[in-house]
Design a protein around this motif. Structure first.
Motif, mmCIF file in Angstrom:
data_model
loop_
_atom_site.group_PDB
_atom_site.id
_atom_site.type_symbol
_atom_site.label_atom_id
_atom_site.label_comp_id
_atom_site.label_asym_id
_atom_site.label_seq_id
_atom_site.Cartn_x
_atom_site.Cartn_y
_atom_site.Cartn_z
ATOM 1 N N SER A 62 0.814 -1.222 0.000
ATOM 2 C CA SER A 62 0.000 0.000 0.000
ATOM 3 C C SER A 62 0.842 1.264 0.000
ATOM 4 C CB SER A 62 -0.948 0.004 1.207
ATOM 5 O OG SER A 62 -0.230 0.145 2.426
ATOM 6 N N TRP A 63 2.108 1.196 0.390
ATOM 7 C CA TRP A 63 2.936 2.402 0.347
ATOM 8 C C TRP A 63 3.422 2.678 -1.071
ATOM 9 C CZ3 TRP A 63 7.843 3.915 -1.072
ATOM 10 C CH2 TRP A 63 8.230 5.191 -0.647
ATOM 11 N N ASP A 66 -0.652 1.929 -6.011
ATOM 12 C CA ASP A 66 -1.993 2.490 -5.897
ATOM 13 C C ASP A 66 -3.028 1.366 -5.903
ATOM 14 O OD1 ASP A 66 -2.270 1.713 -8.576
ATOM 15 O OD2 ASP A 66 -1.910 3.736 -9.338
ATOM 16 N N CYS A 67 -4.273 1.734 -5.629
ATOM 17 C CA CYS A 67 -5.333 0.727 -5.519
ATOM 18 C C CYS A 67 -5.535 -0.029 -6.824
ATOM 19 C CB CYS A 67 -6.635 1.394 -5.083
ATOM 20 S SG CYS A 67 -6.588 2.113 -3.430
ATOM 21 N N ARG A 98 1.988 8.475 5.087
ATOM 22 C CA ARG A 98 1.237 7.712 4.110
ATOM 23 C C ARG A 98 1.910 7.762 2.736
ATOM 24 N NH1 ARG A 98 -4.114 5.922 3.582
ATOM 25 N NH2 ARG A 98 -4.924 5.937 1.457
ATOM 26 N N ILE A 100 1.279 5.884 -1.383
ATOM 27 C CA ILE A 100 0.291 6.058 -2.444
ATOM 28 C C ILE A 100 -1.111 5.694 -1.974
ATOM 29 C CG2 ILE A 100 -0.419 5.298 -4.744
ATOM 30 C CD1 ILE A 100 2.437 5.076 -5.521
ATOM 31 N N SER A 101 -1.266 4.533 -1.340
ATOM 32 C CA SER A 101 -2.603 4.136 -0.884
ATOM 33 C C SER A 101 -2.625 3.741 0.586
ATOM 34 C CB SER A 101 -3.145 2.987 -1.743
ATOM 35 O OG SER A 101 -2.295 1.854 -1.672
ATOM 36 N N GLY A 102 -1.521 3.925 1.291
ATOM 37 C CA GLY A 102 -1.480 3.585 2.701
ATOM 38 C C GLY A 102 -0.072 3.711 3.251
ATOM 39 N N ASP A 108 -3.872 -2.096 5.933
ATOM 40 C CA ASP A 108 -4.311 -1.372 4.734
ATOM 41 C C ASP A 108 -4.872 -2.342 3.701
ATOM 42 O OD1 ASP A 108 -3.307 0.944 5.871
ATOM 43 O OD2 ASP A 108 -1.420 0.860 4.773
ATOM 44 N N MET A 112 -8.660 -2.557 2.437
ATOM 45 C CA MET A 112 -8.859 -2.244 1.032
ATOM 46 C C MET A 112 -9.559 -3.382 0.295
ATOM 47 S SD MET A 112 -5.907 -1.507 -1.852
ATOM 48 C CE MET A 112 -5.050 -0.385 -0.753
ATOM 49 N N ASP A 435 5.897 5.895 -9.745
ATOM 50 C CA ASP A 435 4.776 6.798 -9.541
ATOM 51 C C ASP A 435 4.070 7.005 -10.862
ATOM 52 O OD1 ASP A 435 5.164 7.107 -6.884
ATOM 53 O OD2 ASP A 435 5.627 9.239 -6.929
#
Length: 436
Positions: A62-63, A66-67, A98, A100-102, A108, A112, A435
């Motif tokens: 999650s770091w 992305d989802c 945090r 990208i998503s956690g 996380d 999710m 990214d």
């Protein structure tokens, strides 16, 4: 998506990997198709998952991801009967800032994806307090559902009864209790478990773990606790650019730390991968247009690497016309010299000026966000790359052009910038994702 569970714990070293492997093999022995994942940046556990299930396992993070990327990766489980995701460290352990998503925490991923958590609790040295810990974890974060617990290393039937009663009082299901059993202990070294491919008896060890757990855990109750994911699989893959069309990948006991999802993403983008073994004194494929040396344990094989003149001269010849990149251990081998834990200095390939030492061990651990100040295979200046660093080497010299400005998860600049010289580049971090 099929029903899934997350295997987690209050801390590291409690038995998450053993339980995950045992459940996976036990259900596979029943004829179920089991898909495993690893939460976080551990690059060793997925190979154990594959040994237990016969299916490739990948990391979800999650770091760094992305989802949409995570949803794409879990799509490999659509044809499975049950999905198991093994956590890292404790359930809520991540970084302070945090990503990208956690924060990189197992929680996380559980929240999710909507998969309930099975906690592995080691009540050694305690009894009713284990229930307080489990209840605290259950109630700590809304959105993370606790399915129940498996007790590990219980000392006696009386000890088990005390803990079970306390957990029952707080409304937490106990799926089973495992007495101490040294025969299923997985061997370790300084970067974690000894790799699955290095253990000739790994299949027997997993079979024994499955037999042992099947005798003490209600496998049907655990299976019933699983829930379908709330996330729909995504067709779009990771934002990953292959380093070349034809990639020569170093692969043996000294060069094995590469994330499975990265190799899959390269192939999905049309790249061809050929492997070679530096420890066998092999050289990169002459038809390759880039060479990639992943991390691993070069410090355990430094003398052999230094003695393999064909590999060293072949890599230098390759680098005269084509790019060569090394990650962590691979980066060290691209350097001038590596001093092992006994203080013996070994000459490496000399493509970079980096010199490292394991004589005075110092742990480097954490997520890394790098902004490239110079190009590297597959990425141009300015690209932002997310990765993870874990090693015990000390930098003696890093004289070449810095490859990147590298920050840790808190935003602090770190000294391990990576290097570039001519066609050679290297980083201490292992690339996880770009990214978007």
């Amino acid at each position: 998506m099929p029903a899934g569970l997350v295997i987690s714990a209050p801390a590291s070293g409690v038995g998450k990997t053993t339980l995950t492997l045992a459940l996976a093999r036990a259900w596979r022995n029943r004829g179920l198709r089991v898909q495993c994942f690893k939460s976080g940046p551990d690059y060793i556990d997925p190979a154990f998952h594959a040994a237990a299930t016969g299916r490739a396992s990948v990391n979800v993070d999650s770091w760094a991801m992305d989802c949409a990327s995570i949803a794409h990766l879990i799509s490999r489980g659509t044809d499975a009967d049950i999905v198991l995701t093994e956590g890292s460290m404790g359930l809520f352990d991540g970084v302070a800032t945090r990503g990208i998503s956690g924060t990189g925490a197992t929680a996380d991923i559980a929240e999710m994806l909507g998969w309930p958590v099975v906690l592995v609790i080691d009540p050694s040295g305690q009894a009713q307090t284990a229930a307080a810990i489990a209840a605290g974890l259950r109630d700590y974060r809304p959105g993370v559902r606790l399915a129940g617990v498996v007790l590990n290393r219980v000392a006696s039937p009386r000890h088990e009864d005390l803990v079970r009663r306390a957990l029952n009082d707080v409304g937490i299901a106990v799926f089973g209790a495992l007495p101490r059993h040294a025969e299923i202990s997985l061997p370790k070294r300084h970067l974690g478990l000894v790799q699955a491919e290095e253990q000739a008896e790994i299949g027997k060890l997993i079979d024994e773990a499955a037999r042992f757990v099947s005798g003490h855990v209600d496998l049907d109750a655990v299976l019933r606790a699983a829930a379908a994911s709330s996330v729909q699989p995504a067709a779009n893959g990771l934002n990953v650019t292959p380093p070349g069309q034809r990639i020569a990948l170093a692969r043996d006991a000294a060069f094995s730390f590469v994330y499975p999802h990265m190799l899959e993403a390269w192939r999905a983008a049309g790249a061809e991968i050929s492997t070679f073994s530096p420890l066998a004194d092999e050289v990169p494929d002459a038809n390759a247009d880039v060479c990639w040396l992943p991390g691993g344990y070069p410090e355990l094989h430094a003398g052999k690497i230094a003695a393999n003149a064909r590999f060293r001269s072949g890599l230098r010849a390759f680098a005269e016309t084509r790019p060569v990149h090394g990650e962590c251990g691979g980066y060290m081998v691209l350097g001038t010299a590596l001093t092992d834990a006994d203080g013996i200095r070994h000459e490496m390939t000399g493509l970079l000026g980096l010199e490292t030492s394991f004589a005075k061990r110092r742990m480097h651990l954490g997520y890394r966000l790098a902004a490239l100040a110079a190009p590297m295979p597959g990425h141009q200046v300015g690209a932002r790359l997310r990765g993870h660093e874990f090693h015990y080497s000390t930098i003696i010299a890093q004289p070449d052009t810095p490859l990147a400005v590298v920050h840790d998860a808190t935003g602090a600049v770190i000294a391990e910038t990576g290097s570039r010289r001519d066609h050679a580049t290297g980083t201490f971090f292992h690339l996880i994702a770009e990214d978007r």
